[in-house]
Write an enzyme that holds these catalytic residues in place. Sequence first.
Site, mmCIF file in Angstrom:
data_model
loop_
_atom_site.group_PDB
_atom_site.id
_atom_site.type_symbol
_atom_site.label_atom_id
_atom_site.label_comp_id
_atom_site.label_asym_id
_atom_site.label_seq_id
_atom_site.Cartn_x
_atom_site.Cartn_y
_atom_site.Cartn_z
ATOM 1 N N ILE A 72 -10.996 3.594 -47.770
ATOM 2 C CA ILE A 72 -10.090 3.828 -49.104
ATOM 3 C C ILE A 72 -9.220 2.498 -49.087
ATOM 4 O O ILE A 72 -8.918 2.290 -50.330
ATOM 5 C CB ILE A 72 -9.417 5.026 -49.067
ATOM 6 C CG1 ILE A 72 -8.623 5.400 -48.215
ATOM 7 C CG2 ILE A 72 -10.466 6.469 -49.260
ATOM 8 C CD1 ILE A 72 -7.792 6.656 -48.172
ATOM 9 N N GLU A 73 -8.980 1.856 -48.053
ATOM 10 C CA GLU A 73 -7.982 0.719 -48.138
ATOM 11 C C GLU A 73 -8.749 -0.375 -48.842
ATOM 12 O O GLU A 73 -7.916 -0.975 -49.631
ATOM 13 C CB GLU A 73 -7.327 0.454 -46.807
ATOM 14 C CG GLU A 73 -6.787 1.158 -45.619
ATOM 15 C CD GLU A 73 -7.146 2.247 -45.181
ATOM 16 O OE1 GLU A 73 -6.763 2.790 -44.008
ATOM 17 O OE2 GLU A 73 -8.674 2.548 -45.237
ATOM 18 N N LYS A 99 -7.477 11.094 -51.553
ATOM 19 C CA LYS A 99 -8.646 11.439 -51.095
ATOM 20 C C LYS A 99 -8.803 12.936 -51.071
ATOM 21 O O LYS A 99 -8.532 13.222 -49.744
ATOM 22 C CB LYS A 99 -9.267 10.316 -49.838
ATOM 23 C CG LYS A 99 -10.830 10.869 -49.654
ATOM 24 C CD LYS A 99 -11.228 10.030 -48.541
ATOM 25 C CE LYS A 99 -12.560 10.040 -48.007
ATOM 26 N NZ LYS A 99 -12.828 9.098 -46.834
ATOM 27 N N LEU A 192 -5.466 -22.131 -44.720
ATOM 28 C CA LEU A 192 -6.320 -22.283 -43.546
ATOM 29 C C LEU A 192 -7.947 -22.297 -43.838
ATOM 30 O O LEU A 192 -8.545 -23.276 -43.498
ATOM 31 C CB LEU A 192 -5.945 -21.633 -42.271
ATOM 32 C CG LEU A 192 -4.516 -21.609 -41.810
ATOM 33 C CD1 LEU A 192 -4.359 -20.746 -40.808
ATOM 34 C CD2 LEU A 192 -4.344 -23.319 -41.216
ATOM 35 N N HIS A 232 9.328 -24.058 -44.516
ATOM 36 C CA HIS A 232 8.561 -25.150 -43.547
ATOM 37 C C HIS A 232 9.716 -25.740 -42.801
ATOM 38 O O HIS A 232 10.607 -26.432 -43.460
ATOM 39 C CB HIS A 232 7.853 -26.057 -44.449
ATOM 40 C CG HIS A 232 6.922 -26.704 -43.429
ATOM 41 N ND1 HIS A 232 7.363 -27.952 -42.403
ATOM 42 C CD2 HIS A 232 5.373 -26.870 -43.230
ATOM 43 C CE1 HIS A 232 6.314 -28.431 -41.835
ATOM 44 N NE2 HIS A 232 5.321 -27.767 -42.213
ATOM 45 N N PRO A 233 9.664 -26.026 -41.495
ATOM 46 C CA PRO A 233 10.688 -26.521 -40.817
ATOM 47 C C PRO A 233 11.024 -27.881 -41.066
ATOM 48 O O PRO A 233 12.330 -28.625 -40.522
ATOM 49 C CB PRO A 233 10.456 -26.240 -39.348
ATOM 50 C CG PRO A 233 8.945 -25.936 -39.360
ATOM 51 C CD PRO A 233 8.568 -25.530 -40.749
#
Length: 270
Positions: A72-73, A99, A192, A232-233
């Site tokens: 169900i997720e 459910k 990515l 972001h560093p």
Amino acid sequence: MDQLQIKDLEMFAYHGLFPSEKELGQKFIVSAILSYDMTKAATDLDLTASVHYGELCQQWTTWFQETSEDLIETVAYKLVERTFESYPLVQEMKLELKKPWAPVHLSLDTCSVTIHRRKQRAFIALGSNMGDKQANLKQAIDKLRARGIHILKESSVLATEPWGGVEQDSFANQVVEVETWLPAQDLLETLLAIESELGRVREVHWGPRLIDLDLLFVEDQILYTDDLILPHPYIAERLFVLESLQEIAPHFIHPILKQPIRNLYDALKK
């Protein structure tokens, strides 16, 4: 923010792990809270500035019944995803899927899952120094759009020297401002995946790359994990990033340095 609430919409479908669930089906119940600005709809009587809850309930029923999922997720996530895609004015959504006939063989009122997502503004840096660089940037942006990530602004494309000490061709760099309901980690995984689809191979650190997608900011989030650091560093050390950022968001404030982008750009440029 204003809210539309839909409570206890009943649907019959064939979701579940057990063969009997997929053969016999069962009842599911959906409730949701959708947040968006209702001012225009309320004052101008403009239905296009609202969510037609009758149509939405019909759409949910159609989407809910067109597949058979194990979890169900999965079903709840798909409902949230498709609602955001179909109703761009929705800024936040909390959906509960119940459910009540869950096969646990015990006295039980219901089992349910809840998914809560909110649209956020994020900034992504794009870079390429192989092949048709500008075409690579455009393909990456097109793939962001194809995944439901809304492009708000695009900076100009800059030709820049490589950063990091590895001898290589110059880069085409750009920054885009986007709106997405994906959490930061999911957004990173999406970037990515797009890099991989476009053919990026990670061989040399800071080396040549067909496409590079860096997540710079997600709102004012500060995050440190093994996979993701926000902001972001290296933002404050890269002039080409700051130049692109100040073009499209000069007043955005770095959540750690507490300085607007234009100040960081001016300081580094000196």
